[in-house]
Write an enzyme that holds these catalytic residues in place. Structure first.
Site, PDB file in Angstrom:
ATOM      1  CB  SER A  29      -0.850  -0.001   1.119  1.00 39.55           C
ATOM      2  OG  SER A  29       0.155   0.129   2.860  1.00 39.55           O
ATOM      3  CG  ASN A 116      -2.663  -4.216  13.623  1.00 40.21           C
ATOM      4  OD1 ASN A 116      -2.209  -4.290  12.787  1.00 40.21           O
ATOM      5  ND2 ASN A 116      -3.046  -5.351  14.244  1.00 40.21           N
ATOM      6  CB  THR A 161     -42.146  25.222  -4.353  1.00 36.69           C
ATOM      7  OG1 THR A 161     -42.624  25.529  -4.522  1.00 36.69           O
ATOM      8  CG2 THR A 161     -41.268  25.382  -3.078  1.00 36.69           C
ATOM      9  CG  HIS A 162     -43.293  21.997  -6.615  1.00 39.44           C
ATOM     10  ND1 HIS A 162     -43.453  20.168  -6.502  1.00 39.44           N
ATOM     11  CD2 HIS A 162     -43.890  21.999  -5.529  1.00 39.44           C
ATOM     12  CE1 HIS A 162     -43.705  20.069  -5.942  1.00 39.44           C
ATOM     13  NE2 HIS A 162     -43.852  21.385  -4.663  1.00 39.44           N
ATOM     14  CB  SER A 283     -19.164  22.961 -28.636  1.00 42.51           C
ATOM     15  OG  SER A 283     -19.396  22.479 -29.654  1.00 42.51           O
ATOM     16  CE  LYS A 289     -23.476  24.022 -26.773  1.00 41.03           C
ATOM     17  NZ  LYS A 289     -24.573  23.712 -25.720  1.00 41.03           N
ATOM     18  CG  ASN A 291     -20.991  23.982 -23.125  1.00 39.11           C
ATOM     19  OD1 ASN A 291     -21.909  24.260 -23.583  1.00 39.11           O
ATOM     20  ND2 ASN A 291     -20.004  23.149 -24.441  1.00 39.11           N
ATOM     21  CD  GLU A 296     -21.867  20.926 -17.638  1.00 39.23           C
ATOM     22  OE1 GLU A 296     -21.198  20.285 -18.725  1.00 39.23           O
ATOM     23  OE2 GLU A 296     -22.987  21.487 -18.326  1.00 39.23           O
ATOM     24  CE1 TYR A 323      -5.183  -2.684   9.527  1.00 42.57           C
ATOM     25  CE2 TYR A 323      -4.300  -5.167   9.573  1.00 42.57           C
ATOM     26  CZ  TYR A 323      -4.722  -4.250   9.083  1.00 42.57           C
ATOM     27  OH  TYR A 323      -4.401  -3.187   8.095  1.00 42.57           O
ATOM     28  CD  GLN A 328      -2.712  -2.155   3.166  1.00 41.34           C
ATOM     29  OE1 GLN A 328      -1.799  -2.651   3.804  1.00 41.34           O
ATOM     30  NE2 GLN A 328      -2.828  -2.800   1.420  1.00 41.34           N
ATOM     31  CE  LYS A 331      -3.402   3.010   5.444  1.00 35.87           C
ATOM     32  NZ  LYS A 331      -4.517   2.617   6.349  1.00 35.87           N
TER      33      LYS A 331
END
Ligand code: ARG
Length: 462
Positions: A29, A116, A161-162, A283, A289, A291, A296, A323, A328, A331
Site C-alpha cells: 500500500s 495496527n 418550489t418544484h 464546443s 457555445k 458551456n 458539471e 484488525y 487498509q 486511506k
C-alpha cells in the site's frame, strides 16, 4: 515487506518462501500511505521519547533513532528516498531505512507498538490537518457568498418550489441559504475532531502491552486529548473515517446542488446569470457555445465521494474485531475524497467569483407565474377578517381570472376583482409589488431586506 540487514523481510523470520510477485504487488500500500510519512515519523519520535522516559530504551538508542528518523524525513522531503513496493507500507519502508542508517539498534523502535496502532495514529493526525484545511476552504467560500449577498440585498428573483415560481425572494437571501449549508458542513467536520482527539498509540496489536508505557505522554506530545479506552476497539475502529467520508459526502452534495442551480440559471431558458469567459468552455463543433463544464464537473464529482463512503461502510459491515487487511483501503478512499473535495471547494469559489446575476431577467421571471398570489391571500386575511382558507379560495378565483384574461395580477381591473370579492378596494394593488412582497417577510429567517442585512452582519462577525 521490510527486510533486516541480511535482506530478510521483517516479518519473514518464520515464513521461509519468497512472497509470490502477485501477492507482493497486491499487498503493498506504499503508493497510497507514503502520504503519511510525516505523521509516521512524528508518531515514532513521540513513541521513542516515551520509551526512553519510561526507561524502556536508553538515552543513546533514543537519540540514534531520532537522528535516523529526522534524516529519513529529510530524504523523503528532498525526494531522495526510494520507496520500495516489497516493503509493503510506509511503516516498514521507514523502519527498513532506519536499519540502514543506524544499524541494529533500529530494532528497538517497534517495542510496545504494532503497525495496527501506528497506522491509525498517523491517519488521525493526518485527518486532523485535512479537516482544518477543509474548514479554511469552507470559510473562504462562505466569505465569497457573503460578498455576493452584500451586493444583492435588493435584487429580486423568484423563489421556486418544484422549479415553478413560488414567491419572490431576495437573491442575497437565496445565496445565503448556501452559507447555512456550508456552515453545517463545517460543524460536521468539527464534530469528528472529537473522535480524532483520542490517541490510539500504545494499544499495540490489539491487547495493549506489558511494557510500562505512558500513553498520556504520547497523547500530549502528538496533540491528542486523551488515550483511547479499549485496545480492541481502537485497532478495529474506523468510525472517524466514516464520519470524515460522510461529512465530505454531504459537503459535496451541497456543492453539487449549487452547481446544478447555477447550471439551470445559466441555461438559455432561464438566463438568470452570466458566467465569465474565464470559467466556460467552448464546443468543438458549435461555434456559439459557452458551456458550464466546471459546474458539471462539480456535480459529477459528488458521486465519487458517495461511492467512497459506501465502500468504507461495506468494508466494515462484516468485519469481526479486530484488525484485518480489509481496513487498509480506508486511506485510499479518504485521500481520494479529500483531494476531490478540496478541489471542488476551490473550483466553486472560483466560479462564484466569476459570475454575475442578470438582475433584469431575474425581475422579469419574478413577474410571471402569479408569484404574489400568496401575498393577496395574506392581505385578505389581515384586512378583511377572513380565514386563510377562505382567502385562498378567493385568491385562486382571481388567479383564474387573470389566466383567462391573459393578464398579470397587477394588471387586473378593480371592477373585475370586486366581482369576485366586493370588499376589495384600490389599496389591494400594493400587494402585487414584488419589492413589497419580499420586504413584508419580516418573520425571523424570512427574506425581508432588514432581516438579510442583520444576517449579513451576524455572518461577518462569525
Ligand atoms: N498498512 C497497514 C494498514 O494500512 C498497516 C497495518 C498493518 N497491520 C497488519 N497487521 N498487517 O492497514
Amino acid at each position: 515487506m521490510a527486510k533486516n540487514k541480511n535482506n530478510q523481510t521483517i516479518w519473514k523470520t518464520r515464513i521461509k518462501k519468497k512472497s509470490s510477485a502477485l501477492f507482493e504487488k497486491i499487498g503493498s500500500s506504499i503508493e497510497i500511505d507514503k502520504n503519511l510519512y510525516k505523521q509516521d515519523i512524528e508518531g515514532s519520535i513521540a513513541h521513542v521519547e516515551m520509551l526512553f522516559r519510561q526507561k524502556i530504551i536508553s538515552f543513546k538508542i533514543k537519540n540514534k533513532i531520532i537522528y535516523g528518523l529526522n534524516k529519513i524525513e529529510n530524504e523523503i522531503k528532498k525526494k531522495k528516498f526510494i520507496f520500495n513496493d516489497s516493503y509493503e507500507d510506509i511503516h516498514i519502508n521507514i523502519e527498513k531505512r532506519l536499519f540502514e542508517i543506524i544499524g541494529d539498534e533500529a530494532g528497538y523502535i517497534h517495542t510496545a507498538r504494532s503497525r495496527n496502532d501506528q497506522v491509525i495514529t498517523d491517519f488521525k493526525i493526518w485527518m486532523r490537518l485535512a479537516t482544518n484545511d477543509i474548514n479554511k476552504k469552507l470559510e473562504n467560500l462562505i466569505k465569497t457568498i457573503l460578498k455576493i449577498a452584500q451586493k444583492n440585498v435588493e435584487t429580486i428573483m423568484p423563489g421556486f418550489t418544484h422549479l415553478k415560481n413560488a414567491q419572490p425572494v431576495s437573491f442575497a437571501h437565496y445565496m445565503m441559504a448556501y452559507i447555512e449549508m456550508f456552515k453545517r458542513d463545517k460543524s460536521r467536520f468539527n464534530n469528528n475532531l472529537e473522535n480524532l482527539s483520542e490517541n490510539p498509540l500504545g494499544v499495540a496489536a490489539l491487547t495493549g502491552t506489558s511494557f510500562n508505557i505512558d500513553r498520556n505522554f504520547t497523547t500530549k506530545k502528538l496533540g491528542f486529548k486523551k488515550p483511547t479506552n479499549n485496545s480492541i476497539d481502537t485497532v478495529a475502529d474506523r468510525d472517524f473515517v466514516l464520519d470524515f467520508l460522510y461529512a465530505s459526502s454531504v459537503c459535496s452534495l451541497h456543492i453539487s446542488r449549487i452547481a446544478e442551480e447555477l447550471i439551470i440559471w445559466n441555461s438559455d431558458g432561464f438566463g438568470l446569470i452570466n458566467l465569465s469567459d474565464k470559467i466556460v468552455t467552448g464546443s468543438s463543433i458549435m461555434p456559439q457555445k459557452k458551456n458550464p463544464d466546471l459546474l458539471e464537473y462539480l456535480r459529477g464529482k459528488s458521486g465519487n465521494s458517495f461511492g467512497n463512503l459506501f465502500s468504507m461502510l461495506t468494508i466494515l459491515k462484516g468485519l469481526p474485531l479486530s484488525y484485518f487487511k480489509d481496513l487498509q483501503d480506508d486511506k485510499e478512499l479518504v485521500f481520494k475524497t479529500n483531494k476531490i473535495l478540496q478541489n471542488s471547494i476551490s473550483i466553486l469559489n472560483e466560479v462564484l467569483n466569476n459570475f454575475s446575476p442578470n438582475k433584469k431577467k431575474m425581475l422579469e421571471l419574478a413577474e410571471t407565474g402569479y408569484i404574489t398570489a400568496t401575498d393577496l391571500a395574506d392581505f385578505l386575511v389581515k384586512n378583511h377578517k377572513m380565514s386563510f382558507r377562505k382567502a385562498y379560495e378567493i385568491t385562486a378565483s382571481i388567479v383564474n381570472l387573470a389566466e383567462k384574461k391573459k393578464k398579470k395580477l397587477h394588471e387586473l381591473d378593480l371592477n373585475d376583482l370586486k366581482k369576485i370579492e366586493p370588499m376589495l378596494t384600490s389599496d389591494v394593488i400594493k400587494v402585487f409589488d414584488l419589492k413589497c412582497s419580499v420586504n413584508s417577510k419580516k418573520s425571523f429567517g424570512g427574506t425581508s431586506f432588514a432581516n438579510i442585512k442583520k444576517m449579513i452582519t451576524k455572518y461577518k462577525k462569525e
